[in-house]
Design an enzyme around this catalytic site. Structure first.
Site, short mmCIF file in Angstrom:
data_model
loop_
_atom_site.label_atom_id
_atom_site.label_comp_id
_atom_site.label_asym_id
_atom_site.label_seq_id
_atom_site.Cartn_x
_atom_site.Cartn_y
_atom_site.Cartn_z
CD GLU A 91 7.28 -11.84 -1.84
OE1 GLU A 91 6.74 -10.79 -1.43
OE2 GLU A 91 6.85 -12.95 -1.58
N PRO A 92 10.95 -8.43 -5.53
CG PRO A 92 12.92 -8.24 -6.77
CD PRO A 92 12.22 -9.11 -5.77
N GLY A 93 9.13 -6.28 -7.72
CA GLY A 93 8.30 -6.23 -8.93
C GLY A 93 8.66 -4.99 -9.72
CB CYS A 150 -16.49 10.76 -18.82
SG CYS A 150 -16.79 10.61 -20.57
CE1 TYR A 204 -2.12 2.85 -4.61
CE2 TYR A 204 -1.22 2.65 -6.82
CZ TYR A 204 -1.84 2.08 -5.73
OH TYR A 204 -2.17 0.76 -5.76
N GLY A 238 9.35 -3.88 -2.89
CA GLY A 238 9.16 -2.47 -2.57
C GLY A 238 10.29 -1.55 -3.00
N1 PLP Z 1 5.43 -8.67 -2.28
C1 PLP Z 1 4.23 -8.33 -1.77
C2 PLP Z 1 3.65 -9.14 -0.69
C3 PLP Z 1 3.54 -7.21 -2.26
O1 PLP Z 1 2.35 -6.87 -1.74
C4 PLP Z 1 4.14 -6.44 -3.30
C5 PLP Z 1 3.46 -5.25 -3.84
O2 PLP Z 1 2.45 -4.80 -3.44
C6 PLP Z 1 5.36 -6.84 -3.80
C7 PLP Z 1 6.01 -7.95 -3.28
C8 PLP Z 1 6.05 -6.10 -4.91
O3 PLP Z 1 6.30 -4.77 -4.59
P1 PLP Z 1 7.15 -3.87 -5.58
O4 PLP Z 1 6.57 -4.03 -6.93
O5 PLP Z 1 6.99 -2.48 -5.04
O6 PLP Z 1 8.56 -4.37 -5.52
#
Ligand code: PLP
Length: 490
Positions: free
Chosen positions: A329-331, A414, A387, A287
């Protein structure tokens, strides 16, 4: 640097300033190595956007491999350093849902990170990339039997269980195979964070996770979370590693993470006291926010890591429990800013919009808003529609000294909501054939892409050491027609 000038449009949102120089790439939004070259073109690691367009076409996702690796490594290093004295470091699981392909899975592994997946398809990518099973986690609120079996086949390091039903299902499948599944329990701590704010609530009204509220199961006074801990301990097919939470996305301040950590550690201590269950791991989710526009101010990973470590350290000491091994868990924070989307401008039009006079007794004033259409849109970036997400854009194929003009960059679908960048100042001379670059599109853009209006999904190019290579090819018309069973493909 930005400053207000006479070009400011009353139609622009308050946060949007007129850039002093429209040619300047404002730092936090762009990957390292992206800049304007001597010809005035935007280039990534020396590769100019016109060259990329010629070689790969548009729309195109353009990613810096160097920047990706840097960001992955800096998360790992910052959290390892902050938590070294608490639990010997942190396991960083890159959230594959944000953007995943085999190349990315390999970079992640090479940089010392693990990989978080949430479907059989994502596990398949990990398998093809050769990610060791022990480095994988499997998420999801409705995993199928096939996905659970696949995870067990791949000897994944952890299955993050989302509900009491699923706990029973994983236990049953693992037992029937004569195995034990390594499990984390996803709890909902009642902390919801977004950007600069978080809210704390007792009850959870969402599909994910096991509620920590006291009366959330049929057993009076017992929360779903507690029932799951007790049940997990009783199932022979389950090895309960620990607890997990994920409080939201695009979060800048550490306070939401801190509160969630306190709540989970408090719960963990209570479970230890009541059931003598010691949980060796704790995952605090992802997050972490990034800059989509010039006013977004993400913190460096070290700042967040230090704040979180301080809370984990003091909370464990207060509770008298051994600190669990922490994972995150960063994405978005790893992949988001590594990438920009390259579009070609097609048509333009200007409309006139009435603005009510401030005094109310005078006539409304009319201001121009320019629409600039590009060759992609909501099929390659659904976030503005889903969003209301804000983005920024820059004229990339040349520099310009024309005046700033408030513009709305829109796609070719469209759908009148098909907006790529709701409000941005672009040079007044932007014209058909120009290339625009939209930064910050590495996360949840390609991953959420669609074939709406039968548009082919764009490819993804990775640039490193001055060389560009396709890591995901763009779709062709053939790809689009291949699954249509109506008229036989010869
Ligand atoms: N972990 C969980 C369980 C998630 O649902 C998410 C995103 O929805 C993430 C990690 C990654 O979040 P972010 O990309 O905002 O770091």
């Amino acid at each position: 640097m930005t400053t207000e000038t006479s070009n400011v449009s009353p139609l622009a949102p308050e946060w949007l300033a007129v850039p002093e120089d429209l040619n300047v790439l404002q730092a936090p939004m762009w990957a390292a190595g992206v800049d304007r070259n001597a010809d005035g073109e935007v280039a990534i690691d020396g590769v100019a956007v016109t060259q990329l367009k010629e070689q790969f076409g548009t729309p195109l996702f353009v990613m810096s491999e160097t920047d990706f690796r840097l960001r992955a490594r800096s998360f790992k290093d910052a959290f390892d350093a902050a938590f070294a004295d608490i639990c010997g470091g942190v396991d960083v699981y890159y959230a594959g849902k944000s953007f995943l392909c085999t190349a990315v899975a390999q970079w992640v592994t090479e940089e010392g990170l693990r990989l978080d997946t949430c479907s059989g398809g994502e596990l398949a990518v990990a398998a093809r990339a050769g990610v060791p099973g022990g480095n994988l986690s499997l998420h999801g609120n409705n995993k199928s039997d096939a996905e659970i079996n696949r995870a067990l086949d791949m000897l994944v390091g952890r299955i993050v269980v989302d509900s009491l039903d699923e706990l029973e299902r994983v236990a049953r499948i693992a037992s029937s195979r004569g195995e034990t599944a390594k499990v984390m329990l996803r709890l909902t701590p009642g902390v919801h964070a977004h950007t600069h704010e978080f809210i704390a609530t007792a009850h959870e009204d969402q599909k994910f996770g096991l509620s920590m509220a006291g009366d959330s199961t049929a057993q009076q006074g017992l929360s779903a979370a507690e029932e799951a801990v007790a049940a997990a301990a009783s199932y022979p097919g389950i090895e309960l590693l620990g607890l997990h939470c994920h409080i939201g996305s695009q979060i800048f301040e550490p306070d939401g993470f801190e509160l969630a950590a306190q709540k989970l550690l408090g719960f963990q201590a209570a479970m230890q006291a009541k059931y003598s269950i010691v949980l060796p791991e704790l995952d605090l989710g992802g997050g972490y926010g990034i800059a989509y526009t010039p006013v977004d101010t993400p913190r460096p990973p070290a700042e967040i890591a230090d704040a979180m470590a301080a809370v984990v350290r003091s909370t464990c000491a207060e509770l008298g429990i051994e600190p669990p091994r922490i994972s995150i868990e960063p994405g978005r924070a790893i992949v988001g800013s590594t990438t920009f989307t390259l579009y070609e401008v097609g048509t333009r039009k200007t409309v006139r919009v009435d603005v009510e006079s401030a005094a109310g007794d005078q006539e409304n004033v009319t201001y121009p808003r320019r629409y600039v259409s590009v060759d992609g849109g909501m099929s390659d970036n659904a976030r503005p529609v889903l969003y209301d997400a804000d983005y920024s854009a820059i004229l990339a194929s040349r520099a310009s000294v024309a005046d700033p003009q408030l513009s709305r960059v829109v796609g070719k679908h469209c759908e009148s909501g098909d907006i790529v960048v709701r409000d941005v100042y672009l040079p007044a001379d932007v014209a058909a054939g120009d290339l625009l670059a939209v930064p910050g599109t590495g996360a949840y853009c390609w991953a959420l892409s669609s074939n709406y209006n039968y548009l082919a999904r764009p490819g993804v190019v990775a640039v490193r050491d001055g060389a560009a290579r396709l890591i995901v090819r763009g779709e062709t018309e053939e790809d689009l027609l291949n699954r249509d069973m109506g008229v036989a493909n010869v």
